[in-house]
Design a protein around this motif. Structure first.
Motif, mmCIF file in Angstrom:
data_model
loop_
_atom_site.group_PDB
_atom_site.id
_atom_site.type_symbol
_atom_site.label_atom_id
_atom_site.label_comp_id
_atom_site.label_asym_id
_atom_site.label_seq_id
_atom_site.Cartn_x
_atom_site.Cartn_y
_atom_site.Cartn_z
ATOM 1 N N VAL A 13 -12.264 -35.420 -0.709
ATOM 2 C CA VAL A 13 -12.730 -35.536 -2.079
ATOM 3 C C VAL A 13 -14.080 -36.231 -2.072
ATOM 4 O O VAL A 13 -14.225 -37.308 -1.512
ATOM 5 C CB VAL A 13 -11.736 -36.353 -2.936
ATOM 6 C CG1 VAL A 13 -12.274 -36.534 -4.336
ATOM 7 C CG2 VAL A 13 -10.370 -35.688 -2.955
ATOM 8 N N LEU A 14 -15.069 -35.600 -2.667
ATOM 9 C CA LEU A 14 -16.397 -36.182 -2.818
ATOM 10 C C LEU A 14 -16.627 -36.366 -4.309
ATOM 11 O O LEU A 14 -16.483 -35.427 -5.079
ATOM 12 C CB LEU A 14 -17.463 -35.257 -2.237
ATOM 13 C CG LEU A 14 -17.248 -34.837 -0.788
ATOM 14 C CD1 LEU A 14 -18.237 -33.755 -0.398
ATOM 15 C CD2 LEU A 14 -17.376 -36.031 0.129
ATOM 16 N N SER A 15 -16.968 -37.572 -4.704
ATOM 17 C CA SER A 15 -17.164 -37.799 -6.130
ATOM 18 C C SER A 15 -18.311 -38.760 -6.377
ATOM 19 O O SER A 15 -18.696 -39.531 -5.504
ATOM 20 C CB SER A 15 -15.876 -38.343 -6.756
ATOM 21 O OG SER A 15 -15.512 -39.564 -6.152
ATOM 22 N N LEU A 16 -18.850 -38.700 -7.567
ATOM 23 C CA LEU A 16 -19.889 -39.612 -8.014
ATOM 24 C C LEU A 16 -19.291 -40.463 -9.126
ATOM 25 O O LEU A 16 -18.582 -39.955 -9.983
ATOM 26 C CB LEU A 16 -21.094 -38.838 -8.552
ATOM 27 C CG LEU A 16 -21.783 -37.942 -7.551
ATOM 28 C CD1 LEU A 16 -22.885 -37.156 -8.230
ATOM 29 C CD2 LEU A 16 -22.338 -38.753 -6.402
ATOM 30 N N TRP A 17 -19.600 -41.735 -9.112
ATOM 31 C CA TRP A 17 -19.024 -42.653 -10.091
ATOM 32 C C TRP A 17 -20.118 -43.297 -10.907
ATOM 33 O O TRP A 17 -21.191 -43.598 -10.415
ATOM 34 C CB TRP A 17 -18.236 -43.733 -9.371
ATOM 35 C CG TRP A 17 -17.021 -43.221 -8.688
ATOM 36 C CD1 TRP A 17 -16.966 -42.411 -7.597
ATOM 37 C CD2 TRP A 17 -15.672 -43.477 -9.041
ATOM 38 N NE1 TRP A 17 -15.679 -42.156 -7.253
ATOM 39 C CE2 TRP A 17 -14.859 -42.808 -8.122
ATOM 40 C CE3 TRP A 17 -15.070 -44.221 -10.042
ATOM 41 C CZ2 TRP A 17 -13.478 -42.846 -8.174
ATOM 42 C CZ3 TRP A 17 -13.693 -44.265 -10.082
ATOM 43 C CH2 TRP A 17 -12.912 -43.577 -9.166
#
Length: 94
Positions: A13-17
């Motif tokens: 999982v690659l995510s931006l916060w």
């Protein structure tokens, strides 16, 4: 234990916060902020926090910032690198 977890399968999982509530302190700083940082579990990383870690500051000072995720290989363990023991399964770039 890690091997057993890998045997069950995992998902990358690659995510931006952009956490305006607590500025991501829970990830790599001392959090919760009302607890002493030497209490087990509070100090989670080296980030000093403060105003320079707030999303509003970052949006204002580096508005053109971005991220690129590229050349990610997908395949069974060992299939995305050179073969060592003979068999190599097909991998794919996403």
């Amino acid at each position: 234990q890690m091997g057993e977890a890998l045997d069950r399968g995992m998902v990358l999982v690659l995510s931006l916060w952009d956490d305006t509530d607590v500025n991501m302190l829970w990830l790599d700083s001392a959090y919760p902020t009302d607890e002493p940082s030497d209490k087990p579990g509070v100090l989670r990383g080296p980030c000093p926090g403060g105003s320079a870690s707030e999303p509003e500051y970052l949006r204002k000072t580096v508005p053109e910032s971005h991220v690129t995720f590229s050349q990610i290989k997908v395949g069974t363990i060992g299939s995305t690198t050179q073969s060592v023991g003979g068999r190599r399964m097909e991998s794919a770039f996403v």
